[in-house]
Design a protein around this motif. Structure first.
Motif, PDB file in Angstrom:
ATOM      1  N   LEU A   1     -18.697 -29.359  12.697  1.00  0.00           N
ATOM      2  CA  LEU A   1     -18.079 -27.891  12.619  1.00  0.00           C
ATOM      3  C   LEU A   1     -16.857 -27.203  13.650  1.00  0.00           C
ATOM      4  O   LEU A   1     -15.801 -26.875  13.204  1.00  0.00           O
ATOM      5  CB  LEU A   1     -19.194 -26.485  12.403  1.00  0.00           C
ATOM      6  CG  LEU A   1     -20.347 -26.549  11.924  1.00  0.00           C
ATOM      7  CD1 LEU A   1     -20.757 -25.343  12.299  1.00  0.00           C
ATOM      8  CD2 LEU A   1     -19.697 -26.527  10.490  1.00  0.00           C
ATOM      9  N   GLN A   2     -17.206 -27.782  14.778  1.00  0.00           N
ATOM     10  CA  GLN A   2     -15.810 -27.764  15.660  1.00  0.00           C
ATOM     11  C   GLN A   2     -14.429 -28.827  15.195  1.00  0.00           C
ATOM     12  O   GLN A   2     -13.936 -27.867  15.951  1.00  0.00           O
ATOM     13  CB  GLN A   2     -16.284 -28.246  17.119  1.00  0.00           C
ATOM     14  CG  GLN A   2     -18.076 -27.500  18.012  1.00  0.00           C
ATOM     15  CD  GLN A   2     -17.529 -26.706  18.534  1.00  0.00           C
ATOM     16  OE1 GLN A   2     -16.274 -25.793  19.183  1.00  0.00           O
ATOM     17  NE2 GLN A   2     -18.906 -25.397  18.715  1.00  0.00           N
ATOM     18  N   LEU A   3     -14.925 -29.389  14.910  1.00  0.00           N
ATOM     19  CA  LEU A   3     -13.396 -30.463  14.468  1.00  0.00           C
ATOM     20  C   LEU A   3     -13.218 -29.826  13.059  1.00  0.00           C
ATOM     21  O   LEU A   3     -11.886 -29.202  12.800  1.00  0.00           O
ATOM     22  CB  LEU A   3     -14.161 -31.708  13.986  1.00  0.00           C
ATOM     23  CG  LEU A   3     -14.875 -32.866  14.765  1.00  0.00           C
ATOM     24  CD1 LEU A   3     -15.052 -33.861  14.218  1.00  0.00           C
ATOM     25  CD2 LEU A   3     -13.451 -33.480  15.728  1.00  0.00           C
TER      26      LEU A   3
ATOM     27  N   ARG B   1     -31.590 -33.742  12.638  1.00  0.00           N
ATOM     28  CA  ARG B   1     -32.330 -33.342  13.874  1.00  0.00           C
ATOM     29  C   ARG B   1     -31.278 -32.859  15.059  1.00  0.00           C
ATOM     30  O   ARG B   1     -30.102 -33.025  14.868  1.00  0.00           O
ATOM     31  CB  ARG B   1     -32.732 -35.191  14.619  1.00  0.00           C
ATOM     32  CG  ARG B   1     -33.705 -35.850  14.084  1.00  0.00           C
ATOM     33  CD  ARG B   1     -34.873 -35.909  14.650  1.00  0.00           C
ATOM     34  NE  ARG B   1     -36.472 -35.470  13.744  1.00  0.00           N
ATOM     35  CZ  ARG B   1     -36.423 -37.268  13.475  1.00  0.00           C
ATOM     36  NH1 ARG B   1     -35.817 -38.034  14.012  1.00  0.00           N
ATOM     37  NH2 ARG B   1     -37.847 -37.607  12.526  1.00  0.00           N
ATOM     38  N   SER B   2     -32.011 -32.554  16.147  1.00  0.00           N
ATOM     39  CA  SER B   2     -30.852 -31.469  16.899  1.00  0.00           C
ATOM     40  C   SER B   2     -30.297 -32.739  17.932  1.00  0.00           C
ATOM     41  O   SER B   2     -30.535 -34.021  18.368  1.00  0.00           O
ATOM     42  CB  SER B   2     -32.089 -31.175  18.167  1.00  0.00           C
ATOM     43  OG  SER B   2     -30.621 -30.340  19.089  1.00  0.00           O
ATOM     44  N   GLY B   3     -28.896 -32.979  17.769  1.00  0.00           N
ATOM     45  CA  GLY B   3     -27.953 -33.877  18.460  1.00  0.00           C
ATOM     46  C   GLY B   3     -27.310 -34.969  17.621  1.00  0.00           C
ATOM     47  O   GLY B   3     -26.747 -35.598  18.592  1.00  0.00           O
TER      48      GLY B   3
ATOM     49  N   LYS C   1     -23.820 -32.127  14.340  1.00  0.00           N
ATOM     50  CA  LYS C   1     -23.652 -31.347  13.729  1.00  0.00           C
ATOM     51  C   LYS C   1     -22.765 -30.214  13.550  1.00  0.00           C
ATOM     52  O   LYS C   1     -21.780 -29.667  13.289  1.00  0.00           O
ATOM     53  CB  LYS C   1     -24.541 -29.843  12.840  1.00  0.00           C
ATOM     54  CG  LYS C   1     -26.020 -31.543  11.984  1.00  0.00           C
ATOM     55  CD  LYS C   1     -27.390 -30.852  11.607  1.00  0.00           C
ATOM     56  CE  LYS C   1     -27.919 -29.940  12.848  1.00  0.00           C
ATOM     57  NZ  LYS C   1     -28.311 -31.194  14.026  1.00  0.00           N
ATOM     58  N   SER C   2     -23.197 -29.300  15.280  1.00  0.00           N
ATOM     59  CA  SER C   2     -22.429 -28.720  15.424  1.00  0.00           C
ATOM     60  C   SER C   2     -20.772 -28.912  15.912  1.00  0.00           C
ATOM     61  O   SER C   2     -20.057 -27.966  15.230  1.00  0.00           O
ATOM     62  CB  SER C   2     -22.716 -28.038  17.001  1.00  0.00           C
ATOM     63  OG  SER C   2     -24.021 -27.840  17.299  1.00  0.00           O
ATOM     64  N   THR C   3     -20.975 -30.569  15.968  1.00  0.00           N
ATOM     65  CA  THR C   3     -19.593 -31.373  16.167  1.00  0.00           C
ATOM     66  C   THR C   3     -18.524 -31.056  15.496  1.00  0.00           C
ATOM     67  O   THR C   3     -17.585 -30.617  15.265  1.00  0.00           O
ATOM     68  CB  THR C   3     -20.093 -32.555  17.196  1.00  0.00           C
ATOM     69  OG1 THR C   3     -20.298 -32.638  18.209  1.00  0.00           O
ATOM     70  CG2 THR C   3     -18.509 -33.270  17.533  1.00  0.00           C
TER      71      THR C   3
ATOM     72  N   MET D   1     -21.435 -22.017  10.161  1.00  0.00           N
ATOM     73  CA  MET D   1     -21.997 -21.298  10.192  1.00  0.00           C
ATOM     74  C   MET D   1     -22.957 -22.079  11.057  1.00  0.00           C
ATOM     75  O   MET D   1     -24.065 -22.804  10.266  1.00  0.00           O
ATOM     76  CB  MET D   1     -22.698 -20.903   9.598  1.00  0.00           C
ATOM     77  CG  MET D   1     -21.769 -19.478   8.571  1.00  0.00           C
ATOM     78  SD  MET D   1     -23.047 -18.634   7.092  1.00  0.00           S
ATOM     79  CE  MET D   1     -23.315 -16.840   7.764  1.00  0.00           C
ATOM     80  N   ASP D   2     -23.654 -22.120  12.591  1.00  0.00           N
ATOM     81  CA  ASP D   2     -24.713 -23.043  13.170  1.00  0.00           C
ATOM     82  C   ASP D   2     -24.837 -22.699  13.778  1.00  0.00           C
ATOM     83  O   ASP D   2     -25.817 -22.096  14.322  1.00  0.00           O
ATOM     84  CB  ASP D   2     -23.134 -23.293  14.549  1.00  0.00           C
ATOM     85  CG  ASP D   2     -23.946 -24.929  15.607  1.00  0.00           C
ATOM     86  OD1 ASP D   2     -24.637 -25.034  14.941  1.00  0.00           O
ATOM     87  OD2 ASP D   2     -23.248 -25.203  16.282  1.00  0.00           O
ATOM     88  N   GLU D   3     -26.064 -23.248  12.683  1.00  0.00           N
ATOM     89  CA  GLU D   3     -27.623 -22.316  12.633  1.00  0.00           C
ATOM     90  C   GLU D   3     -27.539 -21.037  13.244  1.00  0.00           C
ATOM     91  O   GLU D   3     -28.694 -20.211  14.195  1.00  0.00           O
ATOM     92  CB  GLU D   3     -28.457 -23.090  14.006  1.00  0.00           C
ATOM     93  CG  GLU D   3     -28.695 -24.282  13.400  1.00  0.00           C
ATOM     94  CD  GLU D   3     -30.249 -25.152  14.326  1.00  0.00           C
ATOM     95  OE1 GLU D   3     -30.799 -24.710  14.245  1.00  0.00           O
ATOM     96  OE2 GLU D   3     -29.659 -25.826  14.906  1.00  0.00           O
ATOM     97  N   PRO D   4     -26.577 -19.971  11.708  1.00  0.00           N
ATOM     98  CA  PRO D   4     -27.006 -18.576  12.325  1.00  0.00           C
ATOM     99  C   PRO D   4     -28.117 -17.778  12.645  1.00  0.00           C
ATOM    100  O   PRO D   4     -27.869 -16.594  12.846  1.00  0.00           O
ATOM    101  CB  PRO D   4     -25.891 -18.385  11.174  1.00  0.00           C
ATOM    102  CG  PRO D   4     -26.306 -19.106  10.261  1.00  0.00           C
ATOM    103  CD  PRO D   4     -26.708 -20.351  10.947  1.00  0.00           C
TER     104      PRO D   4
HETATM  105  P1  ADP Z   1     -26.971 -27.177  19.244  1.00  0.00           P
HETATM  106  O1  ADP Z   1     -28.874 -26.969  19.177  1.00  0.00           O
HETATM  107  O2  ADP Z   1     -26.979 -26.738  18.564  1.00  0.00           O
HETATM  108  O3  ADP Z   1     -27.318 -28.557  18.870  1.00  0.00           O
HETATM  109  P2  ADP Z   1     -26.461 -27.794  21.923  1.00  0.00           P
HETATM  110  O4  ADP Z   1     -27.592 -26.548  23.029  1.00  0.00           O
HETATM  111  O5  ADP Z   1     -26.940 -29.278  21.223  1.00  0.00           O
HETATM  112  O6  ADP Z   1     -26.810 -27.255  20.737  1.00  0.00           O
HETATM  113  O7  ADP Z   1     -24.902 -27.852  22.474  1.00  0.00           O
HETATM  114  C1  ADP Z   1     -24.834 -26.375  22.411  1.00  0.00           C
HETATM  115  C2  ADP Z   1     -23.109 -26.650  22.781  1.00  0.00           C
HETATM  116  O8  ADP Z   1     -22.928 -27.033  23.974  1.00  0.00           O
HETATM  117  C3  ADP Z   1     -22.784 -27.750  22.044  1.00  0.00           C
HETATM  118  O9  ADP Z   1     -21.906 -26.787  20.700  1.00  0.00           O
HETATM  119  C4  ADP Z   1     -21.644 -28.284  22.446  1.00  0.00           C
HETATM  120  O10 ADP Z   1     -20.351 -27.260  22.222  1.00  0.00           O
HETATM  121  C5  ADP Z   1     -21.545 -27.849  24.413  1.00  0.00           C
HETATM  122  N1  ADP Z   1     -22.528 -29.005  24.274  1.00  0.00           N
HETATM  123  C6  ADP Z   1     -23.342 -29.951  24.208  1.00  0.00           C
HETATM  124  N2  ADP Z   1     -23.747 -30.988  24.315  1.00  0.00           N
HETATM  125  C7  ADP Z   1     -23.229 -30.769  25.952  1.00  0.00           C
HETATM  126  C8  ADP Z   1     -22.848 -32.149  26.854  1.00  0.00           C
HETATM  127  N3  ADP Z   1     -23.286 -32.704  27.683  1.00  0.00           N
HETATM  128  N4  ADP Z   1     -21.722 -31.564  27.577  1.00  0.00           N
HETATM  129  C9  ADP Z   1     -21.087 -30.986  27.413  1.00  0.00           C
HETATM  130  N5  ADP Z   1     -21.251 -30.286  26.525  1.00  0.00           N
HETATM  131  C10 ADP Z   1     -22.339 -30.057  25.548  1.00  0.00           C
END
Ligand code: ADP
Ligand code: ADP
Length: 228
Positions: free
Chosen positions: A50-52, A41-43, A46-48, A158-161
């Motif tokens: 990749l960033q790491l 799910r969103s949140g 997963k993106s985190t 790749m983050d939901e490319p």
């Molecule tokens: P995704 O659909 O990939 O989860 P988000 O809209 O949740 O995308 O987040 C996009 C980017 O914004 C993330 O990669 C993160 O670095 C940054 N981000 C998300 N939530 C926060 C937050 N609460 N505060 C600061 N930056 C955030």
């Protein structure tokens, strides 16, 4: 060989309204050349992750190594492709594709030459002088992929490319990505919401729990891939 090694990785973001625990206790070993889909799910972090792995964020706990190297800054072995492509709107396709090489000090002539090769590989021939706003979503995503490939990354993150693309364009780019993957033998970590997309692309699927993201399932997938 352990190409990506995450041992007990956790990530907590500080926040004005309180801390956010994005990831907890992630243990994950990955062989070179794998195609891993991260599903959840969103949140769920997963993106985190990749960033790491790109070295753009530091873990709050645990260790991460990519290609045998503990990360202490942006990884030279990894390149990210973003959902919103992350192109520079004031640069042409050619300049966008050259950007990562320029940042690494590749000489202008070689940059141009290599960019041309990747522009061709990603089906962008003839569009080098265009600006991002003149392109369709699928074309912009191709530019993002071309830009990521120019530095010969061992890992493509790749983050939901293809999340924002229509079904037909997504299908085409999925096929093209598989071809590139087979040709370059790049390790791919691919974030998606779509089980169908994960089943089509991955040879391994990691399923994450809702926040804090933990690995709920780690599944090998052995399905025939579409031949194109
Ligand atoms: P995704 O659909 O990939 O989860 P988000 O809209 O949740 O995308 O987040 C996009 C980017 O914004 C993330 O990669 C993160 O670095 C940054 N981000 C998300 N939530 C926060 C937050 N609460 N505060 C600061 N930056 C955030
Ligand atoms: P996903 O990619 O699975 O949607 P993210 O890794 O983008 O998840 O986010 C995980 C959680 O961490 C979310 O609650 C998000 O709001 C939060 N987050 C992400 N980046 C940041 C940030 N830079 N600062 C604060 N919170 C963040």
């Amino acid at each position: 060989n352990r190409f990506i090694e995450c041992v007990n990785v956790g990530k907590i973001y500080p926040g004005k309204t309180g801390q956010v625990e994005a990831l907890r206790g992630i243990n994950f070993l990955c062989d070179e050349g794998s195609f891993v889909c991260l599903l959840g799910r969103s949140g769920c972090g997963k993106s985190t992750l990749l960033q790491l792995l790109a070295g753009l964020e530091r873990p709050s706990s645990g260790q991460i190594a990519v290609a045998g190297r503990e990360l202490d800054g942006p990884s030279p072995d990894a390149a990210i492709v973003f959902q919103d492509h992350g192109l520079f709107p004031w640069m042409t396709v050619q300049k966008n594709v050259e950007f990562n090489m320029k940042a690494r000090g590749v000489a202008a002539g070689e940059r141009r030459e290599r960019a041309r090769g990747f522009i061709e590989m990603t089906g962008l021939t003839g569009f080098g002088d265009r600006y991002p706003h003149e392109l369709s979503g699928g074309m912009r995503q191709r530019v993002g992929i071309a830009r990521a490939l120019t530095t010969n990354p061992k890992a493509l993150l790749m983050d939901e490319p293809f999340g924002a693309l229509d079904a037909q364009t997504r299908g085409r780019l999925q096929d093209e990505l598989l071809q590139i993957w087979e040709k370059q033998r790049t390790t791919v970590l691919f974030v998606t919401h779509s089980i169908d997309e994960a089943l089509l692309l991955a040879d391994r699927i990691l399923v994450f729990t809702p926040r804090p993201g933990k690995i709920a399932a780690d599944v090998r997938v052995d399905l025939p891939r579409p031949r194109t």
